[in-house]
Write a protein that holds these residues in place. Structure first.
Motif, mmCIF file in Angstrom:
data_model
loop_
_atom_site.group_PDB
_atom_site.id
_atom_site.type_symbol
_atom_site.label_atom_id
_atom_site.label_comp_id
_atom_site.label_asym_id
_atom_site.label_seq_id
_atom_site.Cartn_x
_atom_site.Cartn_y
_atom_site.Cartn_z
ATOM 1 N N GLY A 1 0.779 -1.239 0.000
ATOM 2 C CA GLY A 1 0.000 0.000 0.000
ATOM 3 C C GLY A 1 0.803 1.276 0.000
ATOM 4 N N SER A 2 2.129 1.188 -0.067
ATOM 5 C CA SER A 2 2.933 2.412 -0.115
ATOM 6 C C SER A 2 3.614 2.590 -1.462
ATOM 7 C CB SER A 2 3.989 2.401 0.999
ATOM 8 O OG SER A 2 4.938 1.370 0.799
ATOM 9 N N GLY A 3 3.343 1.713 -2.416
ATOM 10 C CA GLY A 3 3.976 1.799 -3.728
ATOM 11 C C GLY A 3 3.302 2.817 -4.632
ATOM 12 N N VAL A 4 3.818 2.915 -5.849
ATOM 13 C CA VAL A 4 3.318 3.902 -6.808
ATOM 14 C C VAL A 4 1.829 3.710 -7.075
ATOM 15 C CG1 VAL A 4 3.468 4.657 -9.214
ATOM 16 C CG2 VAL A 4 5.549 4.247 -7.905
ATOM 17 N N ARG B 1 8.841 -0.869 4.763
ATOM 18 C CA ARG B 1 9.693 0.245 5.169
ATOM 19 C C ARG B 1 9.035 1.090 6.245
ATOM 20 N NH1 ARG B 1 11.692 3.239 -0.188
ATOM 21 N NH2 ARG B 1 12.072 4.786 1.455
ATOM 22 N N GLY B 2 9.708 1.192 7.384
ATOM 23 C CA GLY B 2 9.167 1.974 8.488
ATOM 24 C C GLY B 2 9.006 3.439 8.162
ATOM 25 N N ASP B 3 9.855 3.986 7.265
ATOM 26 C CA ASP B 3 9.758 5.410 6.944
ATOM 27 C C ASP B 3 8.509 5.745 6.142
ATOM 28 O OD1 ASP B 3 10.920 3.938 4.791
ATOM 29 O OD2 ASP B 3 11.619 5.807 3.891
ATOM 30 N N ILE C 1 1.435 6.558 5.151
ATOM 31 C CA ILE C 1 0.200 5.779 5.111
ATOM 32 C C ILE C 1 -0.795 6.328 6.126
ATOM 33 C CG2 ILE C 1 -0.802 3.516 5.604
ATOM 34 C CD1 ILE C 1 1.786 2.286 4.467
ATOM 35 N N ALA C 2 -0.312 6.598 7.340
ATOM 36 C CA ALA C 2 -1.183 7.129 8.393
ATOM 37 C C ALA C 2 -1.763 8.481 7.989
ATOM 38 C CB ALA C 2 -0.412 7.234 9.703
ATOM 39 N N MET D 1 4.943 -5.337 7.200
ATOM 40 C CA MET D 1 4.828 -6.698 6.673
ATOM 41 C C MET D 1 5.881 -6.957 5.619
ATOM 42 S SD MET D 1 1.635 -8.556 4.686
ATOM 43 C CE MET D 1 2.217 -8.201 3.009
ATOM 44 N N ASP D 2 6.577 -8.059 5.756
ATOM 45 C CA ASP D 2 7.426 -8.585 4.692
ATOM 46 C C ASP D 2 6.670 -9.748 4.075
ATOM 47 O OD1 ASP D 2 9.273 -9.901 3.093
ATOM 48 O OD2 ASP D 2 10.949 -9.563 4.454
ATOM 49 N N ALA D 3 6.263 -9.607 2.835
ATOM 50 C CA ALA D 3 5.409 -10.617 2.205
ATOM 51 C C ALA D 3 6.095 -11.966 2.044
ATOM 52 C CB ALA D 3 4.933 -10.118 0.847
#
Length: 280
Positions: free
Chosen positions: A8-11, A33-35, A40-41, A50-52
């Motif tokens: 959910g953080s990708g392009v 990535r924590g950064d 997202i928030a 999550m690491d898939a």
């Protein structure tokens, strides 16, 4: 609905998350990535680390979000890591589908690709067989593995996106393919290409929440050969054509089914969109 967006953080994933939040859904979005969690928030979704490739991570993400629907936008293309992306398609998808089954989630929408049809005349609809190598093996084995796993769910949907262009993609002014075009070189994955603007792809993904199970091409109205679009991209990037090539002939894709389901691309032709973006 309660929706988990894996990747959910990708392009593309971040655009899908924003649209879902605006539509009033409860959204969880995963990232390695924590950064990226604050971003997202800030969008109104709930970040989930999550690491898939770690099955326990995926199981926890599905358990925490308890989704009605999972949207699978996982990719690993940083640094053009195609081997890593293929592994993610196979192992990450398997972990996601297993976690979905374990928690009773039968509705999943997954990112696939529109350029894996066998060569032939005219744009391919979703019934056209997929390309094979000379020995009969899948030409895109990791994508076929992804689709097989997702379509095995009661309500699995594989969206075969065209080549994404627009802000944040490889075809943007700061993207890898655009930069190479500025140097006069274009190497297409397949010579026949169907494009889709990234925001149009995101809208189709949200629309797909109401679509029936199965495969749907998500492409614009203007398939083209690299001998047409390659030189145009070089010109827009300010380069001089040195080399235009493709790794395979491929085949364009038809968007007739997506249109019949109610989706209409806001950018029907990459030709007009590229020129508008360049100010031409």
């Amino acid at each position: 609905m309660r929706i988990l967006v894996a990747g959910g953080s990708g392009v593309l994933g971040s655009r899908v998350v924003n649209l879902l939040v605006r539509a009033g859904h409860q959204v969880w979005a995963t990232t390695r990535r924590g950064d990226r969690e604050p971003l997202i928030a800030a969008s109104g979704a709930k970040p989930v680390a999550m690491d898939a490739l770690v099955a326990d991570d995926v199981a926890r993400a599905v358990e925490v979000s308890a989704p009605d629907v999972i949207i699978h936008e996982l990719t690993d293309l940083a640094g053009s890591d195609f081997a890593g992306n293929a592994r993610l398609r196979v192992e990450g998808t398997a972990n996601l589908v297993a976690a979905a089954r374990a928690h009773g989630v039968e509705h999943m929408i997954a990112q696939s690709i529109a350029w894996m049809y066998e060569p032939g005349e005219g744009p391919a609809d979703e019934t056209v067989p997929l390309a094979r190598t000379t020995d009969g093996a899948p030409a895109f084995p990791s994508v076929e593995a992804l689709e097989e796993a997702v379509l095995g769910l009661r309500h699995g949907i594989a969206l075969r996106y065209g080549i994404l262009y627009g802000p944040g993609t490889w075809y943007a002014a700061d993207g890898d393919i655009y930069r190479r075009a500025a140097d006069g070189e274009v190497v297409a994955t397949t010579a026949w290409t169907s494009f889709v603007q990234v925001d149009d792809a995101a809208e189709a993904t949200v629309d797909a929440l109401a679509w029936p199970a199965g495969v749907v091409n998500v492409v614009d109205d203007a398939p083209a050969h690299v001998e047409e679009w390659g030189p145009r991209l070089v010109t827009l990037a300010g380069g001089l054509v040195r080399s235009i090539s493709a790794r395979a002939e491929g085949r364009a894709a038809s968007n007739a089914r997506a249109r019949s389901l109610g989706w209409t691309p806001r950018h029907p032709s990459w030709r007009d969109a590229w020129e508008a973006d360049s100010g031409a």
